[in-house]
Design a protein around this motif. Structure first.
Motif, mmCIF file in Angstrom:
data_model
loop_
_atom_site.group_PDB
_atom_site.id
_atom_site.type_symbol
_atom_site.label_atom_id
_atom_site.label_comp_id
_atom_site.label_asym_id
_atom_site.label_seq_id
_atom_site.Cartn_x
_atom_site.Cartn_y
_atom_site.Cartn_z
ATOM 1 N N GLY A 88 35.891 25.021 42.240
ATOM 2 C CA GLY A 88 35.901 24.435 43.579
ATOM 3 C C GLY A 88 37.291 24.291 44.140
ATOM 4 N N GLU A 89 37.363 24.378 45.457
ATOM 5 C CA GLU A 89 38.592 24.157 46.209
ATOM 6 C C GLU A 89 39.744 25.063 45.777
ATOM 7 N N GLY A 90 39.424 26.264 45.320
ATOM 8 C CA GLY A 90 40.450 27.243 44.981
ATOM 9 C C GLY A 90 41.137 27.024 43.648
ATOM 10 N N ARG A 91 40.625 26.090 42.837
ATOM 11 C CA ARG A 91 41.290 25.774 41.570
ATOM 12 C C ARG A 91 41.293 26.951 40.600
ATOM 13 N N LEU A 92 40.211 27.725 40.555
ATOM 14 C CA LEU A 92 40.162 28.857 39.632
ATOM 15 C C LEU A 92 41.140 29.951 40.049
ATOM 16 N N LEU A 93 41.218 30.213 41.329
ATOM 17 C CA LEU A 93 42.183 31.199 41.799
ATOM 18 C C LEU A 93 43.605 30.731 41.509
ATOM 19 N N GLU A 94 43.875 29.458 41.718
ATOM 20 C CA GLU A 94 45.196 28.898 41.402
ATOM 21 C C GLU A 94 45.495 29.014 39.917
ATOM 22 N N CYS A 95 44.504 28.810 39.096
ATOM 23 C CA CYS A 95 44.678 28.942 37.650
ATOM 24 C C CYS A 95 45.058 30.380 37.301
ATOM 25 N N LEU A 96 44.382 31.354 37.909
ATOM 26 C CA LEU A 96 44.735 32.755 37.653
ATOM 27 C C LEU A 96 46.164 33.041 38.104
ATOM 28 N N LYS A 97 46.549 32.509 39.253
ATOM 29 C CA LYS A 97 47.911 32.701 39.752
ATOM 30 C C LYS A 97 48.925 32.060 38.802
ATOM 31 N N LYS A 98 48.623 30.850 38.348
ATOM 32 C CA LYS A 98 49.520 30.128 37.460
ATOM 33 C C LYS A 98 49.731 30.890 36.142
ATOM 34 N N ASN A 99 48.702 31.560 35.694
ATOM 35 C CA ASN A 99 48.756 32.306 34.443
ATOM 36 C C ASN A 99 48.963 33.798 34.668
ATOM 37 N N ASP A 100 49.512 34.154 35.810
ATOM 38 C CA ASP A 100 49.645 35.559 36.198
ATOM 39 C C ASP A 100 50.349 36.401 35.133
ATOM 40 N N ALA A 101 51.344 35.860 34.470
ATOM 41 C CA ALA A 101 52.085 36.617 33.453
ATOM 42 C C ALA A 101 51.195 36.967 32.259
ATOM 43 N N LYS A 102 50.145 36.176 32.027
ATOM 44 C CA LYS A 102 49.265 36.390 30.879
ATOM 45 C C LYS A 102 47.947 37.069 31.245
ATOM 46 N N VAL A 103 47.638 37.104 32.528
ATOM 47 C CA VAL A 103 46.368 37.659 32.991
ATOM 48 C C VAL A 103 46.371 39.173 32.791
ATOM 49 N N SER A 104 45.221 39.709 32.452
ATOM 50 C CA SER A 104 45.098 41.152 32.200
ATOM 51 C C SER A 104 45.436 41.978 33.438
ATOM 52 N N SER A 105 45.882 43.181 33.181
ATOM 53 C CA SER A 105 46.203 44.087 34.293
ATOM 54 C C SER A 105 44.945 44.420 35.085
ATOM 55 N N ARG A 106 43.815 44.447 34.405
ATOM 56 C CA ARG A 106 42.527 44.711 35.055
ATOM 57 C C ARG A 106 42.239 43.657 36.123
ATOM 58 N N CYS A 107 42.452 42.400 35.759
ATOM 59 C CA CYS A 107 42.211 41.290 36.687
ATOM 60 C C CYS A 107 43.212 41.348 37.838
ATOM 61 N N LYS A 108 44.475 41.568 37.510
ATOM 62 C CA LYS A 108 45.506 41.643 38.558
ATOM 63 C C LYS A 108 45.186 42.751 39.555
ATOM 64 N N GLU A 109 44.778 43.901 39.025
ATOM 65 C CA GLU A 109 44.467 45.032 39.895
ATOM 66 C C GLU A 109 43.261 44.728 40.789
ATOM 67 N N ALA A 110 42.256 44.089 40.242
ATOM 68 C CA ALA A 110 41.074 43.736 41.036
ATOM 69 C C ALA A 110 41.456 42.776 42.155
ATOM 70 N N ARG A 111 42.258 41.762 41.826
ATOM 71 C CA ARG A 111 42.707 40.807 42.848
ATOM 72 C C ARG A 111 43.518 41.514 43.905
ATOM 73 N N LYS A 112 44.359 42.428 43.491
ATOM 74 C CA LYS A 112 45.189 43.178 44.439
ATOM 75 C C LYS A 112 44.312 44.040 45.358
ATOM 76 N N GLN A 113 43.322 44.701 44.770
ATOM 77 C CA GLN A 113 42.457 45.580 45.556
ATOM 78 C C GLN A 113 41.691 44.842 46.639
ATOM 79 N N VAL A 114 41.352 43.583 46.375
ATOM 80 C CA VAL A 114 40.611 42.820 47.386
ATOM 81 C C VAL A 114 41.524 41.803 48.072
ATOM 82 N N GLU A 115 42.825 41.976 47.882
ATOM 83 C CA GLU A 115 43.850 41.164 48.544
ATOM 84 C C GLU A 115 43.720 39.683 48.233
ATOM 85 N N MET A 116 43.500 39.362 46.965
ATOM 86 C CA MET A 116 43.417 37.972 46.503
ATOM 87 C C MET A 116 44.641 37.673 45.650
#
Length: 136
Positions: free
Chosen positions: A107-135
């Motif tokens: 809720g309230e963008g917390r999960l997206l913020e969590c992914l951003k906060k952990n961006d250095a550890k997040v998989s390239s697959r996830c980063k690419e998906a977020r990039k493709q949909v401009e998230m």
């Protein structure tokens, strides 16, 4: 397995609500502009929110102009694209969400913020998906 499915659905809904504020505004503007005459004529006394204006338009669907009908169709198509994009991101980021954000309340963008906060550890697959949909 069931918990993961429920979590994925919650994530999708949460991301939809958190990320797509711009999309939501665009959908509202599309309908408000396309159905301005109908809203002013048939729904002027309806309190906006919780789908009441859409319900009003639906109740008078036999009286809608082609412009309004197209605006409603266009808004539905935009919403479908947004939901599909978010479902793609949830699918691609499911492991990262479980690993890094499992204890974060949806809720309230917390999960997206969590992914951003952990961006250095997040998989390239996830980063690419977020990039493709401009998230970002």
């Amino acid at each position: 397995m069931r918990t993961t499915s429920i979590f994925s659905i919650a994530v999708c809904v949460t991301l939809l609500l958190a990320v797509s504020a711009g999309t939501q505004q665009s959908l509202v503007e599309t309908v408000a502009n396309g159905c301005k005459t109908e809203i002013e004529t048939y729904c002027k006394d309806v309190t906006p929110g919780e789908g009441r204006v859409l319900a009003c338009l639906y109740a008078r669907s036999d009286k809608l102009s082609s412009k309004c009908e197209y605006a409603l169709y266009d808004a539905a198509a935009q919403l479908e694209r947004a939901v599909n994009a978010l479902a793609y991101v949830v699918n691609e980021c499911a492991d990262d969400l479980d690993k890094f954000c499992g204890n974060v309340a949806a809720g309230e963008g917390r999960l997206l913020e969590c992914l951003k906060k952990n961006d250095a550890k997040v998989s390239s697959r996830c980063k690419e998906a977020r990039k493709q949909v401009e998230m970002k």
